[in-house]
Design a protein around this motif. Structure first.
Motif, mmCIF file in Angstrom:
data_model
loop_
_atom_site.group_PDB
_atom_site.id
_atom_site.type_symbol
_atom_site.label_atom_id
_atom_site.label_comp_id
_atom_site.label_asym_id
_atom_site.label_seq_id
_atom_site.Cartn_x
_atom_site.Cartn_y
_atom_site.Cartn_z
ATOM 1 N N CYS A 111 0.834 -1.207 0.000
ATOM 2 C CA CYS A 111 0.000 0.000 0.000
ATOM 3 C C CYS A 111 0.869 1.258 0.000
ATOM 4 C CB CYS A 111 -0.891 -0.004 1.244
ATOM 5 S SG CYS A 111 -1.739 1.567 1.507
ATOM 6 N N HIS A 112 0.493 2.223 -0.841
ATOM 7 C CA HIS A 112 1.281 3.460 -0.933
ATOM 8 C C HIS A 112 0.914 4.469 0.150
ATOM 9 C CE1 HIS A 112 3.650 2.823 -4.492
ATOM 10 N NE2 HIS A 112 2.612 2.251 -5.060
ATOM 11 N N ASN A 113 -0.191 4.240 0.848
ATOM 12 C CA ASN A 113 -0.671 5.233 1.816
ATOM 13 C C ASN A 113 -0.845 4.652 3.226
ATOM 14 O OD1 ASN A 113 -0.878 7.157 -0.271
ATOM 15 N ND2 ASN A 113 -2.943 6.453 -0.773
#
Ligand code: SF4
Length: 166
Positions: free
Chosen positions: A36-38
């Motif tokens: 996940c990038h966030n």
């Protein structure tokens, strides 16, 4: 005054749907997708609260907007608040996109969810799957995610996906 918990808001995104968009990154997510990038959006008590009225004002203050996007985090955790904002956006002629790590088939079972579905143009659904990651996909991180035409899906009572050139 109604508050929504967010990780952040940007009002000039060109990657979260067509045209220039106000993107609301809602705070809180239980999916924990690998890669996940966030990750800073996961804590349900993180981020900050903002009055929905202030978000509507941000929309009104940007005449260049084509639409708004709910991203995250997991917007469905605060779907009733998203529905209020989405309704205001639709009344202003804006396009509304919502990202979710849930599947549409799960969301449509929520009580009263039509309040949201009636005000959203596209739902981009499903978790981010690292093994299906592709940088070539438009508006999506992994190939399992679908771009769903919500109005057509409601009308036909079956999932209608949009064909977007990647
Ligand atoms: S649903 Fe989105 S924010 Fe949540 S873990 Fe997956 S990629 Fe990250």
């Amino acid at each position: 005054m109604e508050l929504i918990r967010v990780a952040g808001i940007i009002n000039d995104s060109i990657v979260d749907g067509p045209g220039i968009r106000l993107t609301i990154f809602t705070q809180g997510c239980y999916h924990h997708c690998q890669g996940c990038h966030n990750p800073h959006t996961h804590d349900i008590k993180g981020g900050f609260q903002i009055e929905i009225e202030n978000i509507i004002k941000m929309i009104d203050d940007n005449p260049l907007l084509s639409g708004i996007t709910f991203s995250g985090g997991e917007p469905i955790l605060q779907w009733e608040k998203c529905a209020i904002i989405a309704k205001e956006a639709k009344e202003r002629g804006l396009n509304v996109v919502l990202y979710t790590g849930y599947l549409y088939e799960q969301i449509e079972k929520l009580p009263n969810i039509e309040k949201l579905l009636n005000c959203v143009d596209w739902i981009i659904d499903g978790p981010f799957l690292q093994e299906k990651k592709s940088l070539l996909l438009k508006y999506r991180g992994s190939s399992n995610q679908r771009i769903i035409d919500v109005a057509e899906t409601l009308r036909k009572k079956e999932i209608v996906q949009l064909e977007i050139d990647d």
